[in-house]
Design a protein around this motif. Structure first.
Motif, PDB file in Angstrom:
ATOM      1  N   GLU A 109       0.793  -1.230   0.000  1.00 51.46           N
ATOM      2  CA  GLU A 109       0.000   0.000   0.000  1.00 51.46           C
ATOM      3  C   GLU A 109       0.824   1.279   0.000  1.00 51.46           C
ATOM      4  OE1 GLU A 109      -3.078   0.072   2.894  1.00 51.46           O
ATOM      5  OE2 GLU A 109      -3.801  -1.907   2.371  1.00 51.46           O
ATOM      6  N   VAL A 110       2.133   1.146   0.153  1.00 54.60           N
ATOM      7  CA  VAL A 110       2.972   2.345   0.258  1.00 54.60           C
ATOM      8  C   VAL A 110       4.368   2.069  -0.305  1.00 54.60           C
ATOM      9  CG1 VAL A 110       3.717   1.787   2.615  1.00 54.60           C
ATOM     10  CG2 VAL A 110       3.780   4.142   1.842  1.00 54.60           C
ATOM     11  N   GLU A 118       6.862   9.261   1.466  1.00 52.91           N
ATOM     12  CA  GLU A 118       5.930   8.159   1.243  1.00 52.91           C
ATOM     13  C   GLU A 118       4.985   8.460   0.090  1.00 52.91           C
ATOM     14  OE1 GLU A 118       3.814   7.251   4.833  1.00 52.91           O
ATOM     15  OE2 GLU A 118       5.586   6.380   5.781  1.00 52.91           O
ATOM     16  N   ARG A 136       1.359   6.995  -1.118  1.00 53.32           N
ATOM     17  CA  ARG A 136       0.202   6.156  -0.795  1.00 53.32           C
ATOM     18  C   ARG A 136      -0.924   6.473  -1.776  1.00 53.32           C
ATOM     19  NH1 ARG A 136       0.297   3.681   4.286  1.00 53.32           N
ATOM     20  NH2 ARG A 136       2.065   4.333   5.547  1.00 53.32           N
ATOM     21  N   LYS A 146      -3.767   5.249  -2.313  1.00 53.76           N
ATOM     22  CA  LYS A 146      -5.128   5.220  -1.775  1.00 53.76           C
ATOM     23  C   LYS A 146      -5.558   6.571  -1.211  1.00 53.76           C
ATOM     24  CE  LYS A 146      -5.854   0.377  -0.823  1.00 53.76           C
ATOM     25  NZ  LYS A 146      -6.234  -0.625   0.160  1.00 53.76           N
ATOM     26  N   MET A 154      -1.372  11.873  -2.134  1.00 53.09           N
ATOM     27  CA  MET A 154      -0.673  10.593  -1.991  1.00 53.09           C
ATOM     28  C   MET A 154       0.775  10.710  -1.557  1.00 53.09           C
ATOM     29  SD  MET A 154      -0.225   8.943  -5.714  1.00 53.09           S
ATOM     30  CE  MET A 154       0.127   9.904  -7.147  1.00 53.09           C
TER      31      MET A 154
END
Length: 117
Positions: A54-55, A73, A75, A77, A84
């Motif tokens: 997820e990351v 990071e 992300r 989602k 993100m």
């Protein structure tokens, strides 16, 4: 027919295994450009990249054996929510979050300006 609990479902050739999140070449170019300037200023010495489900994380170290100074990071989602991209500080605090990677990384560029003075 009952399947024993230890049997794991098999992935057929038509199904896809869960993908990992990774930085794209253009994203890495932006991050590594800043990283190179900070290395030249003597602030950073090492980095690590982790691509998880997820990351994706770009960890920045002052010394190899330490905890990361910063983490960049990605992300996907959170793309429609907070953005993100995020820069995380050494104590886990979010220093900046957003959609534009260059804008998010500006929080670290300010430290470069101080390092040169």
């Amino acid at each position: 027919m009952h399947t024993p609990p230890s049997a794991s479902p098999k992935i057929t050739p038509f199904e896809r295994a869960p993908e990992q999140v990774a930085f794209h070449r253009t994203e890495l170019s932006v991050i590594l450009s800043l990283y190179g300037r900070m290395v030249a200023a003597g602030e950073w010495r090492d980095y690590g990249i982790s691509c998880l489900r997820e990351v994706a994380v770009f960890s920045i170290f002052r010394r190899t054996a330490e905890m990361p100074l910063y983490r960049v990071e990605k992300r996907p989602k959170l793309r429609m929510k907070q953005g993100m991209y995020a820069v995380i500080g050494p104590n886990g605090q979010v220093l900046r979050r957003g959609q534009d990677l260059k804008a998010v990384l500006r929080v670290l560029e300010r430290k470069l300006i101080r390092a040169v003075d």
